[in-house]
Structure formats: structure tokens, C-alpha cells
Design an enzyme around this catalytic site. Structure first.
Site, short mmCIF file in Angstrom:
data_model
loop_
_atom_site.label_atom_id
_atom_site.label_comp_id
_atom_site.label_asym_id
_atom_site.label_seq_id
_atom_site.Cartn_x
_atom_site.Cartn_y
_atom_site.Cartn_z
N PRO A 19 0.75 -1.33 -0.01
CA PRO A 19 -0.13 -0.23 0.39
C PRO A 19 0.91 1.64 0.06
O PRO A 19 2.06 1.11 0.25
CB PRO A 19 -0.93 -0.05 1.68
CG PRO A 19 -0.34 -1.85 1.89
CD PRO A 19 1.00 -2.01 1.18
N LYS A 20 0.36 2.26 -1.04
CA LYS A 20 0.93 3.63 -0.70
C LYS A 20 0.24 4.35 0.48
O LYS A 20 -0.58 4.93 0.43
CB LYS A 20 1.01 3.97 -1.97
CG LYS A 20 1.44 5.88 -1.73
CD LYS A 20 1.49 6.35 -2.89
CE LYS A 20 1.99 7.42 -3.22
NZ LYS A 20 1.56 8.42 -2.09
#
Length: 342
Positions: A19-20
Site C-alpha cells: 500500500p502507498k
């Protein structure tokens, strides 16, 4: 190690997905009793996050370097606004906030363990050592968490689809490369962009003249709240040069003394000149659909892009609730997909 922005998720056996996060990128150093938190640009962060400094000093290993993201969880989501509040000159204010809304460090790489540097090792070797490091030591350090990672493309698709509430996309990293300090060869970022209908409440002229006249540089966007107040929520500056003269003609005719009745555009900042900060109010009659990546604290976090004009929509239909409902829908999926990071 920085990320290159791309439009599509890369696929294949060469990639790992994460995930960013919506936070501050940070390298955490410990060498004996000395600990440091450093931003991506090399700026010191330790004074703003004393709770993380204390947690670093309490970790059992005496020498290590972690790469990760500093985030602030508030009511089940990651709040970028609360994170920004931590960058404050008053130590007393920072200490108060560190107790009220303590930060977390989400670790996604291990660059040094003991006296052994791991930066030259490929990610296929660094990630298992990070996972082992986290399993051994993070349970006793609740402010440190292991950021999720997957080799499955469908997990990356799910993270991208559910982005919101703390993540705004996906990071893809090459498994076969060593840590790519100072370049973007080993890491890509893919953001999820959503759209919203907004009212044009004003504009700013650009810095440069076109055909000897001033033309619009950006338009100011507004959304109505439940009380009917029009709030400034961001801007869009990605206007094609060929379209600026006609847009300038259109909005100059609509100029009036005021438009925003709630939050209004701010004044000059370190990123703007006096001229670029001056804005012209227009009658709130034009609606545009814009693309955005993150909405927090009643504002678009970054600039938006105009997708199309919406002459079929009334300005009063452009509300805060329409955007918040979209964020809430993605938040449900985001919480499920990042639960292991809490």
C-alpha cells in the site's frame, strides 16, 4: 529510494506490491544510544515525533536502519491533517500532540541490521529479514508496525481499488534489485484517482502573459456544506495553453465582489508570489468534474485535473457530502486491507 509515477500496475514475477501510505517518508537510524529520524529530503524529524524517538531507544537491537512511513491514526483512519500539525515550532505543542495522537512507524524495508549493511542485497533477501526483525521486536514496540506486502497482483488491484482512509495507491518494487538510493529505477507508484463535481468560485491569473494579455493560471474550486456555505476546497491548474484565452474571457465576464461564503483561499505562501496568490471571485455558476487523488480536512490534498464541464448539474448539487461519501465507501475496503498494519 524513490518511486516513479506510472499509470498502470506492473505485473509479473519481478514485482512486490505494498500500500502507498499517506504520511511522511522516513529513515529511522539507531546506533547504540543515538537515534535519528530523517525525511526523504534529508531533513531531521526527531524533534517532531518524540514518541517515536523514545520507542526507537527502547527497541532491543542496538544497531539498525529502517525505511518506512510515519503516519498518525485517528478514529480508524490515517489523518494527514493531524500529521501536518506535528510540524510545529513549539516543543510544548509537539509534546502535547504526541500524547494525544501518537504517530506510528510503518516499516517496509531494512537497510542495516547490526553491523551488516543490507542495502546491496536484492529485495528478495531484505524483505524476509525485515519480516523476521518485525516479528522479533515490534510486539514490544507498539508504535512500530510491519507494512503489508504481497507478490500477488490481485492483492495490488484490491489495494488500489480500496485506496482511501490512509492509503492513496500502491507501491510496486523490483524484487531483484538492491536498494536504489537516489533514483527511481526500483520502485513505481500508482495512485487511485477519483472524481468530484465542483463549483468554480474564482481564478488566479498566471505569471506569464499570452499574446500580450493576462490569462488564467488556475481555477479555484468550491463545495457547499449542509448549511449552504460555499467552501474553497482546492484548485486546478492543469489547463491547456490553447484553452486559456477562451476560459479567461468566460470567467472574467462572471467576476463579482465575492463567491466563497465559508472557507476562502489563503494569501501568499512560500510557494507563491504576491501576484499568483491574488485571486478573482466569480459568480458560482459553472460546474466542472475534476480528478483528484486525496481529500482530507475538507480539501483536496493536491491540485486536481479538470475532466469535463458539467452544464447539466446545478452548482448547489456540488456538496461536501458527495465527496465524503465516496471517501467513506473506499475507507471500508481500505481498513480491511491494511488491518495488519494496525
Amino acid at each position: 529510494m524513490e518511486a516513479k509515477s506510472v499509470a498502470q500496475l506492473p505485473s509479473g514475477a519481478d514485482w512486490q506490491y505494498e500500500p502507498k501510505w499517506v504520511g511522511f517518508r522516513c529513515i529511522a537510524f539507531r546506533d547504540g544510544e543515538r537515534v535519528d529520524l530523517q525525511s526523504k529530503s534529508g531533513q531531521p524529524l526527531s524533534r517532531y515525533f518524540p514518541e517515536l524517538v523514545d520507542a526507537l531507544q527502547k527497541l532491543k537491537p542496538k544497531q539498525f536502519v529502517l525505511d518506512g512511513e510515519i503516519v498518525v491514526p485517528v478514529e480508524g483512519r490515517l489523518s494527514f491533517d493531524d500529521l501536518l500539525m506535528r510540524i510545529h515550532p513549539a516543543a510544548s505543542r509537539v509534546k502535547k500532540l504526541s500524547l494525544e495522537t501518537p504517530a506510528l512507524f510503518l516499516a517496509f524495508d531494512l537497510l542495516k541490521k547490526g553491523t551488516t549493511s543490507l542495502a546491496a542485497e536484492p529485495l528478495t533477501k531484505r524483505r524476509p529479514q525485515l519480516a523476521d526483525f518485525a516479528a522479533r521486536y515490534f510486539p514490544a514496540a507498539p508504535l512500530f508496525r510491519l507494512s503489508p506486502a504481497s507478490l500477488k497482483f490481485r492483492d495490488a488491484q484490491r489495494w488500489l481499488t480500496s485506496a482511501g482512509g490512509g492509503s492513496d495507491g500502491v507501491i510496486a518494487k523490483r524484487l531483484d534489485l538492491p536498494y536504489q538510493a537516489g533514483n527511481r529505477d526500483g520502485m513505481q507508484k500508482i495512485k487511485r484517482h477519483r472524481s468530484a463535481d465542483c463549483v468554480i468560485g474564482g481564478f488566479r491569473y498566471g505569471e506569464n502573459l499570452q499574446s500580450g494579455r493576462k490569462v488564467i493560471g488556475s481555477v479555484l474550486l468550491g463545495l457547499y456544506d449542509a448549511e449552504g456555505l460555499l467552501h474553497h476546497v482546492g484548485f486546478s491548474s492543469g489547463i491547456k495553453a490553447k484553452d486559456k484565452p477562451a476560459l479567461t474571457d468566460k470567467l472574467e465576464v462572471a467576476r463579482q465582489d465575492g463567491s466563497f461564503t465559508g472557507n476562502t483561499p489563503g494569501g501568499p505562501s512560500r510557494w507563491s508570489t504576491k501576484r499568483s496568490s491574488e485571486w478573482q471571485a466569480v459568480k458560482p455558476e459553472y460546474v466542472v468534474e475534476v480528478s483528484y487523488d486525496h481529500f482530507t480536512g475538507g480539501r483536496f490534498r493536491h491540485g486536481t485535473s479538470i475532466l469535463r464541464w458539467r452544464p447539466d448539474k446545478k452548482p448547489t448539487q456540488c456538496t461536501m457530502d458527495q465527496v465524503r461519501q465516496k471517501v467513506a465507501r473506499t475507507l471500508i475496503g481500505a481498513i480491511a486491507s491494511v488491518a495488519q498494519a494496525y
